[in-house]
Write an enzyme that holds these catalytic residues in place. Structure first.
Site, PDB file in Angstrom:
ATOM      1  N   TYR A 116       0.830  -1.213   0.000  1.00  0.00           N
ATOM      2  CA  TYR A 116       0.000   0.000   0.000  1.00  0.00           C
ATOM      3  C   TYR A 116       0.860   1.256   0.000  1.00  0.00           C
ATOM      4  O   TYR A 116       1.899   1.296   0.652  1.00  0.00           O
ATOM      5  CB  TYR A 116      -0.894   0.014   1.246  1.00  0.00           C
ATOM      6  CG  TYR A 116      -1.783   1.234   1.281  1.00  0.00           C
ATOM      7  CD1 TYR A 116      -2.943   1.276   0.518  1.00  0.00           C
ATOM      8  CD2 TYR A 116      -1.433   2.363   2.022  1.00  0.00           C
ATOM      9  CE1 TYR A 116      -3.739   2.404   0.504  1.00  0.00           C
ATOM     10  CE2 TYR A 116      -2.235   3.497   2.019  1.00  0.00           C
ATOM     11  CZ  TYR A 116      -3.382   3.518   1.255  1.00  0.00           C
ATOM     12  OH  TYR A 116      -4.164   4.637   1.236  1.00  0.00           O
ATOM     13  N   TRP A 118       1.275   5.679  -1.693  1.00  0.00           N
ATOM     14  CA  TRP A 118       1.034   6.659  -2.747  1.00  0.00           C
ATOM     15  C   TRP A 118       2.120   6.719  -3.803  1.00  0.00           C
ATOM     16  O   TRP A 118       1.900   7.262  -4.878  1.00  0.00           O
ATOM     17  CB  TRP A 118       0.869   8.041  -2.120  1.00  0.00           C
ATOM     18  CG  TRP A 118      -0.535   8.364  -1.769  1.00  0.00           C
ATOM     19  CD1 TRP A 118      -1.382   7.625  -0.990  1.00  0.00           C
ATOM     20  CD2 TRP A 118      -1.259   9.537  -2.175  1.00  0.00           C
ATOM     21  NE1 TRP A 118      -2.594   8.268  -0.888  1.00  0.00           N
ATOM     22  CE2 TRP A 118      -2.540   9.449  -1.595  1.00  0.00           C
ATOM     23  CE3 TRP A 118      -0.948  10.641  -2.953  1.00  0.00           C
ATOM     24  CZ2 TRP A 118      -3.512  10.435  -1.776  1.00  0.00           C
ATOM     25  CZ3 TRP A 118      -1.910  11.621  -3.129  1.00  0.00           C
ATOM     26  CH2 TRP A 118      -3.178  11.503  -2.559  1.00  0.00           C
TER      27      TRP A 118
HETATM   28  N1  LIG Z   1      -0.717  18.523   2.457  1.00  0.00           N
HETATM   29  C1  LIG Z   1      -1.238  17.290   2.429  1.00  0.00           C
HETATM   30  N2  LIG Z   1      -2.465  17.079   1.904  1.00  0.00           N
HETATM   31  C2  LIG Z   1      -2.998  15.825   1.910  1.00  0.00           C
HETATM   32  C3  LIG Z   1      -2.284  14.724   2.420  1.00  0.00           C
HETATM   33  C4  LIG Z   1      -1.000  14.975   2.996  1.00  0.00           C
HETATM   34  O1  LIG Z   1      -0.318  14.055   3.493  1.00  0.00           O
HETATM   35  N3  LIG Z   1      -0.523  16.255   2.978  1.00  0.00           N
HETATM   36  N4  LIG Z   1      -2.842  13.459   2.386  1.00  0.00           N
HETATM   37  C5  LIG Z   1      -3.934  13.220   1.437  1.00  0.00           C
HETATM   38  C6  LIG Z   1      -4.651  11.995   1.772  1.00  0.00           C
HETATM   39  S1  LIG Z   1      -3.904  10.503   1.430  1.00  0.00           S
HETATM   40  C7  LIG Z   1      -5.889  11.984   2.313  1.00  0.00           C
HETATM   41  S2  LIG Z   1      -6.673  10.494   2.619  1.00  0.00           S
HETATM   42  C8  LIG Z   1      -6.595  13.231   2.631  1.00  0.00           C
HETATM   43  C9  LIG Z   1      -7.209  13.137   4.024  1.00  0.00           C
HETATM   44  O2  LIG Z   1      -8.143  14.115   4.227  1.00  0.00           O
HETATM   45  P1  LIG Z   1      -8.780  14.247   5.700  1.00  0.00           P
HETATM   46  O3  LIG Z   1      -9.043  12.914   6.243  1.00  0.00           O
HETATM   47  O4  LIG Z   1      -9.894  15.198   5.625  1.00  0.00           O
HETATM   48  O5  LIG Z   1      -7.552  14.948   6.437  1.00  0.00           O
HETATM   49  P2  LIG Z   1      -7.024  15.090   7.928  1.00  0.00           P
HETATM   50  O6  LIG Z   1      -6.091  16.246   7.871  1.00  0.00           O
HETATM   51  O7  LIG Z   1      -6.481  13.818   8.424  1.00  0.00           O
HETATM   52  O8  LIG Z   1      -8.300  15.433   8.802  1.00  0.00           O
HETATM   53  C10 LIG Z   1      -9.049  16.609   8.594  1.00  0.00           C
HETATM   54  C11 LIG Z   1      -9.498  17.169   9.914  1.00  0.00           C
HETATM   55  O9  LIG Z   1     -10.424  16.315  10.547  1.00  0.00           O
HETATM   56  C12 LIG Z   1     -10.490  16.732  11.899  1.00  0.00           C
HETATM   57  N5  LIG Z   1     -10.937  15.634  12.761  1.00  0.00           N
HETATM   58  C13 LIG Z   1     -10.214  14.597  13.233  1.00  0.00           C
HETATM   59  N6  LIG Z   1     -10.986  13.805  14.022  1.00  0.00           N
HETATM   60  C14 LIG Z   1     -12.222  14.349  14.023  1.00  0.00           C
HETATM   61  C15 LIG Z   1     -13.461  14.001  14.632  1.00  0.00           C
HETATM   62  O10 LIG Z   1     -13.597  13.007  15.341  1.00  0.00           O
HETATM   63  N7  LIG Z   1     -14.528  14.801  14.376  1.00  0.00           N
HETATM   64  C16 LIG Z   1     -14.443  15.909  13.603  1.00  0.00           C
HETATM   65  N8  LIG Z   1     -15.547  16.615  13.392  1.00  0.00           N
HETATM   66  N9  LIG Z   1     -13.288  16.278  13.050  1.00  0.00           N
HETATM   67  C17 LIG Z   1     -12.192  15.506  13.234  1.00  0.00           C
HETATM   68  C18 LIG Z   1      -9.088  17.181  12.270  1.00  0.00           C
HETATM   69  O11 LIG Z   1      -9.152  18.388  12.988  1.00  0.00           O
HETATM   70  C19 LIG Z   1      -8.386  17.284  10.933  1.00  0.00           C
HETATM   71  O12 LIG Z   1      -7.640  18.466  10.777  1.00  0.00           O
HETATM   72  O13 LIG Z   1      -5.696  14.334   2.608  1.00  0.00           O
HETATM   73  C20 LIG Z   1      -4.920  14.381   1.416  1.00  0.00           C
HETATM   74  N10 LIG Z   1      -4.253  15.658   1.386  1.00  0.00           N
HETATM   75  N1  LIG Z   2      -2.014   8.309  12.475  1.00  0.00           N
HETATM   76  C1  LIG Z   2      -2.377   8.402  11.207  1.00  0.00           C
HETATM   77  N2  LIG Z   2      -1.830   7.589  10.297  1.00  0.00           N
HETATM   78  C2  LIG Z   2      -2.179   7.685   9.001  1.00  0.00           C
HETATM   79  C3  LIG Z   2      -3.130   8.646   8.592  1.00  0.00           C
HETATM   80  C4  LIG Z   2      -3.708   9.483   9.575  1.00  0.00           C
HETATM   81  O1  LIG Z   2      -4.559  10.329   9.283  1.00  0.00           O
HETATM   82  N3  LIG Z   2      -3.300   9.338  10.866  1.00  0.00           N
HETATM   83  N4  LIG Z   2      -3.495   8.717   7.264  1.00  0.00           N
HETATM   84  C5  LIG Z   2      -3.385   7.498   6.479  1.00  0.00           C
HETATM   85  C6  LIG Z   2      -3.576   7.765   5.055  1.00  0.00           C
HETATM   86  S1  LIG Z   2      -5.043   8.537   4.634  1.00  0.00           S
HETATM   87  C7  LIG Z   2      -2.705   7.367   4.100  1.00  0.00           C
HETATM   88  S2  LIG Z   2      -3.169   7.492   2.453  1.00  0.00           S
HETATM   89  C8  LIG Z   2      -1.407   6.758   4.435  1.00  0.00           C
HETATM   90  C9  LIG Z   2      -0.257   7.203   3.502  1.00  0.00           C
HETATM   91  O2  LIG Z   2       0.808   6.331   3.587  1.00  0.00           O
HETATM   92  P1  LIG Z   2       1.789   6.074   2.361  1.00  0.00           P
HETATM   93  O3  LIG Z   2       1.118   6.323   1.067  1.00  0.00           O
HETATM   94  O4  LIG Z   2       2.430   4.745   2.555  1.00  0.00           O
HETATM   95  O5  LIG Z   2       2.881   7.217   2.606  1.00  0.00           O
HETATM   96  P2  LIG Z   2       3.957   7.876   1.633  1.00  0.00           P
HETATM   97  O6  LIG Z   2       4.896   8.617   2.503  1.00  0.00           O
HETATM   98  O7  LIG Z   2       3.280   8.657   0.568  1.00  0.00           O
HETATM   99  O8  LIG Z   2       4.711   6.610   1.014  1.00  0.00           O
HETATM  100  C10 LIG Z   2       5.163   6.579  -0.289  1.00  0.00           C
HETATM  101  C11 LIG Z   2       6.537   5.898  -0.328  1.00  0.00           C
HETATM  102  O9  LIG Z   2       6.889   5.665  -1.693  1.00  0.00           O
HETATM  103  C12 LIG Z   2       8.237   6.091  -1.910  1.00  0.00           C
HETATM  104  N5  LIG Z   2       8.351   6.407  -3.339  1.00  0.00           N
HETATM  105  C13 LIG Z   2       8.060   7.557  -3.968  1.00  0.00           C
HETATM  106  N6  LIG Z   2       8.250   7.425  -5.293  1.00  0.00           N
HETATM  107  C14 LIG Z   2       8.674   6.153  -5.505  1.00  0.00           C
HETATM  108  C15 LIG Z   2       9.007   5.410  -6.681  1.00  0.00           C
HETATM  109  O10 LIG Z   2       8.970   5.889  -7.806  1.00  0.00           O
HETATM  110  N7  LIG Z   2       9.366   4.114  -6.501  1.00  0.00           N
HETATM  111  C16 LIG Z   2       9.423   3.534  -5.285  1.00  0.00           C
HETATM  112  N8  LIG Z   2       9.776   2.260  -5.204  1.00  0.00           N
HETATM  113  N9  LIG Z   2       9.112   4.222  -4.154  1.00  0.00           N
HETATM  114  C17 LIG Z   2       8.736   5.504  -4.278  1.00  0.00           C
HETATM  115  C18 LIG Z   2       8.411   7.251  -0.957  1.00  0.00           C
HETATM  116  O11 LIG Z   2       9.766   7.518  -0.716  1.00  0.00           O
HETATM  117  C19 LIG Z   2       7.648   6.742   0.273  1.00  0.00           C
HETATM  118  O12 LIG Z   2       8.481   5.943   1.073  1.00  0.00           O
HETATM  119  O13 LIG Z   2      -1.075   7.080   5.799  1.00  0.00           O
HETATM  120  C20 LIG Z   2      -2.103   6.697   6.715  1.00  0.00           C
HETATM  121  N10 LIG Z   2      -1.631   6.847   8.084  1.00  0.00           N
HETATM  122 MO   LIG Z   3      -5.076   8.792   2.274  1.00  0.00          MO
END
Ligand SMILES: Nc1nc2c(c(=O)[nH]1)N[C@H]1C(S)=C(S)[C@@H](COP(=O)(O)OP(=O)(O)OC[C@H]3O[C@@H](n4cnc5c(=O)[nH]c(N)nc54)[C@H](O)[C@@H]3O)O[C@H]1N2
Ligand SMILES: Nc1nc2c(c(=O)[nH]1)N[C@H]1C(S)=C(S)[C@@H](COP(=O)(O)OP(=O)(O)OC[C@H]3O[C@@H](n4cnc5c(=O)[nH]c(N)nc54)[C@H](O)[C@@H]3O)O[C@H]1N2
Ligand SMILES: [Mo]
Length: 778
Positions: A116, A118
């Site tokens: 899993y 990104w």
């Molecule tokens: N810059 C940046 N942007 C991203 C990402 C990133 O890593 N960096 N990740 C991307 C990815 S993979 C995803 S899935 C999306 C995620 O998008 P979201 O899931 O919406 O993102 P989060 O920032 O985890 O959470 C948004 C807000 O939810 C609020 N929250 C947490 N728990 C609760 C709760 O129980 N109730 C309520 N009402 N609010 C709560 C928190 O205050 C938090 O700031 O973002 C994407 N965008």
């Molecule tokens: N506590 C907590 N944990 C969370 C979340 C949260 O809200 N709270 N959010 C969750 C969510 S929504 C998500 S989506 C996940 C995200 O978790 P991930 O998607 O696993 O996080 P990334 O850091 O984007 O990992 C991408 C990896 O790919 C590598 N990479 C980049 N380009 C390449 C390439 O071309 N080839 C190879 N082989 N590798 C490459 C990068 O160096 C990095 O190590 O985290 C989850 N974890």
């Molecule tokens: Mo995500």
């Protein structure tokens, strides 16, 4: 070898934006934003200084113990031993031999290839697809299902609305809402920090302007979230800082007010939904003796009961959009908030209207709510996986720790296979998984862990074998996203750094060693694959009415933009107008407020209708040892763990550690001042972080973004499992419920204290110890 000349100023695409890459003498000097992007993200700035920096993996690397003692459980050594650099031919030979050993002795089921993550943008070099295609050519692998982003909703929504992805991507656009919406209720906020990214690429960042335009046109916002800045200050939102994890109680109370005050849209309920009576009986307390009224919810949410009632009345009176953030699904019983919000939206009867109804994850990505027509790009074909074994994605540590154990998932019953070999390319479980100390233990179990990555993050450090991957700057590719209107030709800017190779080149070499080269490559090189994928993209786009130029023209131009849709999108408009002709994909074709299917599974933690189940960890159950709720949300200065070692992310650290935000009252009670070094801890683990004191967060809640590279201390220091500030040493590793088994990271209690002992500096930004002697003495 002289550097290949590459065009200076050509484009590259990333999940956080499109950039022109400038080079000099074969090195990247700068990335400047794409001229069409009105609001570029600063995240990309970190790339130039780290692409060939000291944390780059430049050669195949082998953990010393794995080389010297052979494959086998690592007993704590995985993640703490030094590495030996080996030449490519020997690396390929050893990896091929190990794959063969595992296949022959244990079968392909013993290979975990869920991988899993990104990765980086680009359709062809998508690392996870490359890995899966490769593993499928050698007999398959144990897979994973669903995401960390919103697993609970991916599984629940098909039962309730008939599908998930069309409901997310089909969000009613801001272009409609600015004209029609009065009230935008942002549950979980609409944080602009998240709008910086879209999976697959971003041509233009539009969320900020869309939001400002909506506000200028009179849309009023309510931010229902523990964090004020979850809606940007300029939007002037009212803030209802509820206790985290209590949203379902709030939604049920809104439903109660609507029903008891005669505000339910009975007509819509009758024509477009099934099962309302069951839900209604529960809300009114007929089925369990507890009315879910505003007074009941006020205690759970710590909001004012009158505010809740007034909100419900206003929602009924005005054209209201209910927005639920993805984060709401990543908590205990994360199946419930979306279902409850759908029930409220159905009672309001505005689903499918221009500007009213419900939306899932506005601003979670740049694309959600934008007035876009995405381009359905072709994907690298992964082939067929003969192994049928799978796990829900976030159950990885459970699987490694408990082979043979049974698990429930969406009405099915599975068992965890015994994994001997983990193969990962393009993700970072030491970023994304919960309870990292537990994962670290589980990670010792397999015989072999193979990782492709380009930098020495925690994931690479916890591998036996690290094969150095080339980055997106070192290969040609095509970027597209079904969520974004831009198609970008990514031009290779520099040669692969050190001896790194593209994932495709690595798997091609392995396939050759295993005698399946032709099956893996189809006899095509990178440029031939790009031509093939482009042609397929062109065909798929044509079906959607998008005319793409021919490949050569596209390459010359560097990018293509699809026209916006003729009519800005309205979610479920056709279904609203005529539910008989345009039924939903549910068994009844209607919105299922009661699902006989889900009820039939018999799960006590996810019955057949939306209901309040107190989270296992939340402020309502806070203890003296853990009185604070931890929000571990997405980071502002990076994407997950990516580029944490880059300039932009590091500039946002405080004294070199990740900042943790606490409320002034909580800080004062602990003698903590802005900038102090603190320990955030619970019974699962503890990490160091730097305190930021701010009333942007509600009392009793602390916020520590994800993404700081996990940095376990080399010698066991009491109470510390990360020196840097990774919140996943604190979060719980438990499935949302037996239905989806999604991650529940947001349900987490902690305590914070000043850290007065001499603190070990962060070590994860220094490369591990590497023995560069070629080979070992044997
Ligand atoms: N810059 C940046 N942007 C991203 C990402 C990133 O890593 N960096 N990740 C991307 C990815 S993979 C995803 S899935 C999306 C995620 O998008 P979201 O899931 O919406 O993102 P989060 O920032 O985890 O959470 C948004 C807000 O939810 C609020 N929250 C947490 N728990 C609760 C709760 O129980 N109730 C309520 N009402 N609010 C709560 C928190 O205050 C938090 O700031 O973002 C994407 N965008
Ligand atoms: N506590 C907590 N944990 C969370 C979340 C949260 O809200 N709270 N959010 C969750 C969510 S929504 C998500 S989506 C996940 C995200 O978790 P991930 O998607 O696993 O996080 P990334 O850091 O984007 O990992 C991408 C990896 O790919 C590598 N990479 C980049 N380009 C390449 C390439 O071309 N080839 C190879 N082989 N590798 C490459 C990068 O160096 C990095 O190590 O985290 C989850 N974890
Ligand atoms: Mo995500």
């Amino acid at each position: 070898m002289p550097a290949t000349p590459h065009a200076d100023g050509s484009l590259t695409a990333t999940h956080w934006g499109t950039y022109r890459v400038h080079t000099q003498n074969g090195r990247v000097t700068a990335l400047t934003p794409f001229e069409r992007d009105p609001d570029p993200s600063a995240i990309g700035q970190g790339m130039a200084d780290v692409v060939d920096g000291p944390l780059r993996v430049t050669q195949p690397m082998f953990r010393r113990g794995w080389l010297e003692q052979g494959a086998g459980p690592a007993d704590g050594r995985r993640g703490s031993e030094d590495f030996v650099a080996l030449p490519w031919p020997e690396a390929i030979e050893r990896v091929a031999a190990e794959l063969n050993r595992v296949r022959q002795h244990h079968g392909n089921e013993a290979i975990y290839g869920g991988s899993y993550g990104w990765s980086s943008a680009g359709r062809f070099h998508h690392a996870q697809s490359q890995l899966k295609r490769f593993l499928n050519t050698i007999g398959g692998y144990t897979a994973s299902v669903n995401t960390y982003s919103y697993a609970a909703a991916e599984v629940t929504l098909p039962h309730v609305l008939g599908s998930f992805y069309p409901m997310v991507n089909g969000a009613t656009s801001w272009a409609q809402m600015r004209k029609h919406t009065d009230l935008f209720v942002a549950i979980g906020g609409i944080p602009l920090k998240n709008g910086q990214v879209t999976n697959g690429g971003v041509g233009q960042h539009v969320q900020r302007q869309d939001l400002l335009d909506a506000v200028a046109d009179g849309v009023r916002l309510i931010n229902i979230s523990p964090i004020r800045s979850d809606v940007m200050a300029e939007a002037g939102a009212d803030w209802l800082p509820l206790r985290p994890g209590s949203d379902v109680a709030l939604l049920l109370a809104i439903a109660h007010t609507l029903e008891s005050e005669g505000l339910t849209n009975q007509q819509f309920i009758a024509s477009h939904t099934v099962g309302f009576e069951r839900f209604r009986d529960y809300v009114l307390g007929h089925s369990d003796g507890q009315a879910k009224d505003a007074d009941w919810a006020a205690t759970l949410c710590q909001l004012d009961a009158d505010d809740i009632r007034q909100l419900a009345r206003r929602m009924a009176r005005e054209r209201t959009m209910i927005s639920v953030s993805w984060s709401l699904t990543r908590q205990d019983y994360g199946e419930q908030p979306y279902w409850a919000a759908i029930a409220v939206a159905a009672m309001l009867g505005q689903i499918g209207t221009e500007g009213g109804g419900i939306g899932f994850g506005y601003c979670a990505m740049n694309a959600i709510g934008a007035n876009y027509q995405g381009i359905p790009g072709a994907a690298l074909p992964q082939g067929n996986n003969p192994v049928k074994q799978f796990i829900p994605v976030a159950r990885i540590a459970d699987m490694l720790l408990n082979p043979g154990e049974r698990f429930d998932y969406n009405g099915q019953s599975g068992h965890y296979p015994e994994i001997k070999l983990v193969y990962w390319a393009g993700g970072n479980p030491f970023h994304h998984h919960q309870d990292l100390d537990r994962l670290r233990q589980a990670w010792q179990r397999p015989d072999t862990v193979i990782v492709h990555d380009w930098c020495w993050n925690a994931h690479a450090r916890h591998a036996d074998i690290v094969l150095p991957a080339a980055t997106h700057l070192e290969r040609n590719d095509i970027a597209s996203s079904s969520r974004d209107p831009f198609l970008v030709y990514m031009t290779q800017a520099i040669d692969p750094v050190g001896e790194s190779r593209t994932d495709y080149a690595i798997f091609s070499a392995l396939a050759k060693a295993l005698g399946v080269e032709e099956a893996f490559t189809d006899g095509l090189d990178e440029s031939q694959w790009l031509a093939r994928l482009y042609d397929e993209t062109r065909d798929k786009a044509a079906v959607q009415g998008i005319e793409l130029p021919d490949f050569e023209q596209f390459r010359q131009q560097g990018w293509f933009e699809a026209e916006p849709p003729r009519q800005p999108q309205v979610l479920m408009q056709a279904f609203r107008r005529d539910p008989e002709t345009h039924p939903l994909g549910t068994p009844t074709g209607k919105i299922e407020l009661f699902s006989a299917t889900v009820a039939g599974f018999g799960y006590d933690d996810c019955p057949g209708y939306p209901c309040w189940i107190p989270p296992r960890e939340w402020l309502g159950g806070a203890t003296a040892a853990t009185p604070l709720h931890l929000i571990s949300n997405q980071p502002r200065t990076k994407l997950h763990s990516q580029l944490d070692h880059g300039r932009h992310s590091r500039s946002a650290k405080l004294n070199g550690r990740e900042p943790v935000m606490l409320h002034p009252d909580d800080a004062a009670a602990r003698g903590i001042r802005h900038g102090d070094l603190v320990r955030v801890f619970n019974h699962r683990g503890g990490c160091l972080a730097s305190a930021i004191v701010s009333d942007d967060v509600r009392p009793q809640v602390v916020q520590l973004s994800t993404g700081a590279w996990y940095d376990p201390p080399s010698s066991p220091a009491s109470g510390l499992s990360c020196l840097h500030g990774n919140p996943n040493v604190l979060t719980r590793d438990q499935g949302t419920s037996r239905l989806a088994q999604g991650p529940s990271a947001m349900s987490c209690l902690v305590e914070v204290e000043r850290y007065l002992e001499p603190a070990t500096p962060v070590t994860v930004f220094t490369p591990p110890t590497i023995d560069y002697r070629k080979g070992i003495a044997d």
